[in-house]
Design an enzyme around this catalytic site. Structure first.
Site, PDB file in Angstrom:
ATOM      1  N   ASP A  46      71.794   6.994 -25.731  1.00  0.00           N
ATOM      2  CA  ASP A  46      73.014   6.242 -25.445  1.00  0.00           C
ATOM      3  C   ASP A  46      74.107   7.164 -24.925  1.00  0.00           C
ATOM      4  O   ASP A  46      74.818   6.841 -23.970  1.00  0.00           O
ATOM      5  CB  ASP A  46      73.479   5.528 -26.720  1.00  0.00           C
ATOM      6  N   GLU A 118      66.751   3.659 -23.802  1.00  0.00           N
ATOM      7  CA  GLU A 118      67.621   4.780 -24.169  1.00  0.00           C
ATOM      8  C   GLU A 118      66.837   5.883 -24.863  1.00  0.00           C
ATOM      9  O   GLU A 118      67.094   7.071 -24.636  1.00  0.00           O
ATOM     10  CB  GLU A 118      68.755   4.286 -25.074  1.00  0.00           C
TER      11      GLU A 118
END
Length: 226
Positions: A46, A118
């Site tokens: 992220d 991610e």
């Protein structure tokens, strides 16, 4: 894993990182021995995604203020976008899921696919550094950016609502007044009303876009800078 590496266009030096990125917590909790979930990689991914996209937008839009850049970034890396990227790579087919999660449709669940994207990004970053991570992200984000026009990143409805809220007795409503064209290419028309008065009209390929355009016209007629 070789097939997934080909789709990623990246060859891992430490293939265990990719295996970890594809291990959902339901599988790690079920099997326990020797497996950890991809949650830590997701956390790192992220941040890596955020810095790559932020750097791109900072360069691409040199005169755009911070608030607008934040909105654009949020649009590009929202769950809907990330799970679409994940589906394009067919990451769901490679996920390690617990039996219950698998039977419950986990391979198609948006949140799981977005998190896995991610996590895979973080695995690439840890294995090869920022350059291959950037290359991986750019092929998706640049295309997504080109699919948007400037209007896509502006929230005229919220801007209008903030102005109207200064007078508690006032309220705005959006009314669909027409639609035309075939099912695959419809155009919607919406009016925005301030109490009972029409203060803007807009059209768009969907109701949300038409509402935004109606709010934009209302702001323009009110003399607000947009």
């Amino acid at each position: 894993m070789k097939t997934l590496e080909e789709k990623l266009n990246y060859k891992f030096k430490n293939i265990s990182l990719l295996h970890n990125a594809l291990t959902h917590s339901s599988y790690a909790n079920e099997v326990r021995s020797g497996y950890t979930s991809n949650e830590r990689l997701e956390f790192l991914g992220d941040s890596v995604l955020s810095i790559i996209v932020s750097e791109l937008l900072y360069s691409r839009f040199p005169n755009t203020p911070e608030g607008e850049l934040t909105k654009i970034r949020a649009s590009l890396v929202c769950e809907k976008s990330l799970c679409a990227f994940s589906r394009e790579l067919d990451i769901g087919s490679y996920l390690k899921l617990g039996k219950g999660e698998d039977k419950g449709g986990g391979r198609e669940r948006d949140s799981i696919l977005a998190d896995a994207f991610e996590a895979v990004l973080a695995a690439i970053y840890l294995d090869g550094g920022m350059e291959p991570a950037r290359n991986h992200v750019m092929k998706f984000v640049l295309r997504e950016l080109e699919c948007h026009d400037d209007e896509s990143f502006k929230d005229y409805k919220t801007a209008l609502q903030e102005i109207i809220q200064r007078n508690p007795e006032e309220s705005v409503t959006y009314i669909l007044t027409g639609e035309s064209g075939p099912d695959h290419d419809k155009v919607f028309t919406v009016e925005v009303h301030l109490n009972s008065n029409v203060i803007g009209r807009g059209t768009g390929k969907n109701k949300k876009k038409a509402e935004q355009m109606a709010a934009k016209q209302a702001l323009e007629l009110m003399g607000e800078s947009i």
